[in-house]
Scaffold this motif. Sequence first.
Motif, PDB file in Angstrom:
ATOM      1  N   SER A  95     -48.932 -18.288 -29.927  1.00  0.00           N
ATOM      2  CA  SER A  95     -49.767 -19.360 -29.359  1.00  0.00           C
ATOM      3  C   SER A  95     -50.291 -19.024 -27.965  1.00  0.00           C
ATOM      4  O   SER A  95     -51.317 -19.549 -27.542  1.00  0.00           O
ATOM      5  N   THR A 119     -51.869 -19.838 -35.453  1.00  0.00           N
ATOM      6  CA  THR A 119     -52.344 -20.244 -34.124  1.00  0.00           C
ATOM      7  C   THR A 119     -53.804 -19.841 -33.884  1.00  0.00           C
ATOM      8  O   THR A 119     -54.284 -19.917 -32.762  1.00  0.00           O
ATOM      9  N   LYS A 150     -44.687 -21.137 -33.882  1.00  0.00           N
ATOM     10  CA  LYS A 150     -45.992 -20.756 -33.345  1.00  0.00           C
ATOM     11  C   LYS A 150     -45.858 -20.015 -32.020  1.00  0.00           C
ATOM     12  O   LYS A 150     -46.824 -19.463 -31.510  1.00  0.00           O
TER      13      LYS A 150
END
Length: 442
Positions: A20, A172, A16
């Motif tokens: 993110s 995300t 991620k």
Amino acid sequence: MSRKTFYGGVHPPGNKHRTSSVPIRKAALPKKVVIPLAQHTGSPCEAAVAVNDEVKTGSVLGKASGFISSPVHASISGKVKKITHMPHPVFSRALAVVIENDGVREEEVFIPRRNDEIESLSKEALLEIVKNSGIVGLGGAAFPTHVKLSPPESKPVDTFLLNGAECEPYLTCDERLMIERADDILKGLAIICKILGVNDACIAIENNKPLAIEAIRKALLSTKYEILSAKLVVLPTKYPQGAEKQLIRSVLNRVVPEGGLPMDVGCVVNNVGTALAVYEAVYKGKALIERCVTVSGGCVKEPANLQVRIGTLVSSLIEELGGLNEPPAKVIFGGPMMGIAQYTMDVPVVKGTSGILFLSKAEAADAAESVCIRCSRCVQVCPAGIMPTTIANLVKRTRFTEAKEFGITQCIECGACVYECPAKIPLLDYIKFGKSKLIVKK
Ligand code: SF4
Ligand code: SF4
């Protein structure tokens, strides 16, 4: 508050980090959109426009064709060029309305509501707004939200569970929405609770999203929501933590019976993106014409979280992100565990598209299948508590009724068994095939 978690599960690499910390940005307005009339669980819409019609952003393109159905709206203003079968990310091909942007200006049909107007709306009126706005579950399943929010009297609901787990690797978009739109998400949650007539709500987030946890915690402390007893529940990071039944087990310690629904144990679950769509519909009068999509994977030059108009083609999103580093080994809609591989770049973003992944050879890791070594790892990780290896073997031998006795229908198609299998046996492909045979038999 930390909780125990459900049985089984796996810990795939999160991947991620690429997106993110990348704020959501609006994708450019597409010149053309392809809007399928089937974007939800249930019956597809009936076309409400004809070729050459002029439409505005928000005009109804397809009317719901039953209770378990949901209307679709124009995501840009322009002219209807075609209504024909086009590539679809879930159904391979499906009937779609093709709109070409007039390139002049965007005309919208949305009218925002005043706060006092919203406060005076009854729960029936709010439900009607949700229904007419074409809101479906944005976590991926795309189940019409108005149906979820209409439990029968025989199944009283006491708790609403807001799903911010986002357990699929790479994705995300929910994390960013919670960081950037926590207040609006809670307003959506408050509306959902009013519709359901419940006071108890839980917001569940995995512990790998500290900024999202903080943003929701802060928003909850705001006096505006003190009437609502919403609790933040931080869960261990484990796949498939965000699957409905597993989430209910982890947060509420309730077990949804075989073949049952969350309302059988007194709760309703919705994703954070769905709560935000409810807010947009009620406060801004806005139909579901766009959504947040994570575009990631090793082949993407500029991984991003994009606010994308429904119907935008993947090919135009790649262009927007400056192209690809190398030809992808696999293009997936959704996450790598439950997502669907695509065969063309001319496929549109639909309401259930949480991510588009362009995976490199190393990431796609399509290893050759070998023989089962009877290690039982697939059984140990299965969150549904069934025996994937036994069921797959029964399906191979066309013994579908026995596969049913072994619980094939309880499989939530999470792919944890496939991830864990050292022999790379496509257990889920066998299971899906077996399920489809059982549906045909009915
Ligand atoms: S059998 Fe189904 S529920 Fe169990 S791990 Fe495999 S895909 Fe997930
Ligand atoms: S994980 Fe794979 S190799 Fe191990 S028992 Fe299951 S199917 Fe067989």
